[in-house]
Motif scaffolding. Structure first.
Motif, PDB file in Angstrom:
ATOM      1  N   VAL A  65       0.856  -1.194   0.000  1.00  0.00           N
ATOM      2  CA  VAL A  65       0.000   0.000   0.000  1.00  0.00           C
ATOM      3  C   VAL A  65       0.886   1.236   0.000  1.00  0.00           C
ATOM      4  O   VAL A  65       1.799   1.359   0.813  1.00  0.00           O
ATOM      5  CB  VAL A  65      -0.947   0.006   1.226  1.00  0.00           C
ATOM      6  N   GLU A  67       0.903   5.587  -0.086  1.00  0.00           N
ATOM      7  CA  GLU A  67       0.098   6.771   0.233  1.00  0.00           C
ATOM      8  C   GLU A  67       0.632   7.953  -0.550  1.00  0.00           C
ATOM      9  O   GLU A  67       1.838   8.207  -0.565  1.00  0.00           O
ATOM     10  CB  GLU A  67       0.164   7.048   1.737  1.00  0.00           C
ATOM     11  N   LYS A  85      -4.775   6.424  -0.533  1.00  0.00           N
ATOM     12  CA  LYS A  85      -4.022   5.166  -0.410  1.00  0.00           C
ATOM     13  C   LYS A  85      -4.350   4.287  -1.610  1.00  0.00           C
ATOM     14  O   LYS A  85      -5.520   4.061  -1.921  1.00  0.00           O
ATOM     15  CB  LYS A  85      -4.401   4.445   0.890  1.00  0.00           C
TER      16      LYS A  85
END
Length: 260
Positions: A65, A67, A85
């Motif tokens: 993930v 951001e 995200k």
């Protein structure tokens, strides 16, 4: 001590010292590709250890993930308070294909809205989109002074706060349930949802600075490459499969009695 004993004291360690290699020599860079709804598709790079043995680099990347600020994705500084995200779902060559994973607000933006002598009203709800995603949405708002108000404070009663919370939940449920995740994200990024909630809640108590501050993807459907690539096709365009070929005329062959 007798002369000639413990000869090893004067010498170095056995064998040569192990050379320290630069750890970045074992790494490689992959490009991050954002969905087509954002203006800036190639928004950055990520690093991973090269494939060695059973550890395959592309497999290790899946599920990572990242951001990124919405201002960077949209090339618009007005969205600097939004954080997006994105989750790496697939790897094609050295390109990481990402999908929406969540949305948040920066801490400084939330802190700038919190003041004395007002009430904070927050609500959250779980919604299921038409394509099988379960999403949790959080909303925040603050009470404000009425027009020509002399009183310093603008505290809402518990019943009024409860009524506004109901309106927030109704709006977010309708927004999440009416379409797929792609439509929901597009609405959250482009439309001013907070203003709509303010209009609905205004008869109960005047509110300001209303935002859908956070969105979390709780559950995803089974991975489908076709569905993922729809996020990355421009304007939802499908791949070019060519045009239909007309069947050949076999009448002449039949009339010839099978002789060519």
């Amino acid at each position: 001590m007798a002369v000639g004993k413990n000869k090893r004291l004067t010498k170095g360690k056995k064998g040569s010292r192990k050379k320290t290699l630069d750890p970045f020599l074992k790494k490689e860079w992959y490009k991050l590709q954002a969905p087509a709804m954002f203006s800036n598709k190639a928004f950055g790079k990520t690093i991973i250890t090269k494939t060695a043995g059973q550890k395959i680099a592309s497999e290790e990347l899946k599920g990572r993930v990242v951001e990124v600020c919405l201002a960077d994705l949209q090339n618009n500084e007005d969205f600097a308070y939004r954080k997006i995200k994105l989750c790496i779902e697939d790897v094609q060559g050295y390109n990481c294909i990402t999908n929406f994973h969540g949305m948040d607000m920066t801490r400084d933006k939330i802190c700038s809205m919190i003041q004395k002598r007002q009430t904070i009203i927050e609500a959250n709800v779980d919604v299921k989109t038409s394509d099988g995603y379960i999403v949790r949405m959080f909303c925040i708002a603050f009470t404000k002074k009425d027009k020509d108000q002399i009183k310093e404070t603008c505290y809402a009663k518990s019943a009024q706060a409860r009524g506004i919370r109901v309106k927030m939940v109704e709006y977010m449920s309708e927004l999440g349930n009416k379409g797929d995740l792609k439509t929901l994200v597009h609405t959250l990024v482009t439309a001013d949802c907070g203003k709509d909630i303010e209009k609905v809640a205004n008869p109960i108590f005047p509110i300001k600075d209303c935002y859908i501050r956070k969105v979390k993807v709780l559950k995803k459907p089974k991975f489908d490459v076709t569905a993922l690539m729809e996020w990355h096709n421009e304007d939802g365009a499908t791949a070019d499969t060519g045009k239909k070929v007309a069947p050949e005329d076999t009448g002449a062959v039949a009339s010839a009695g099978g002789r060519y």
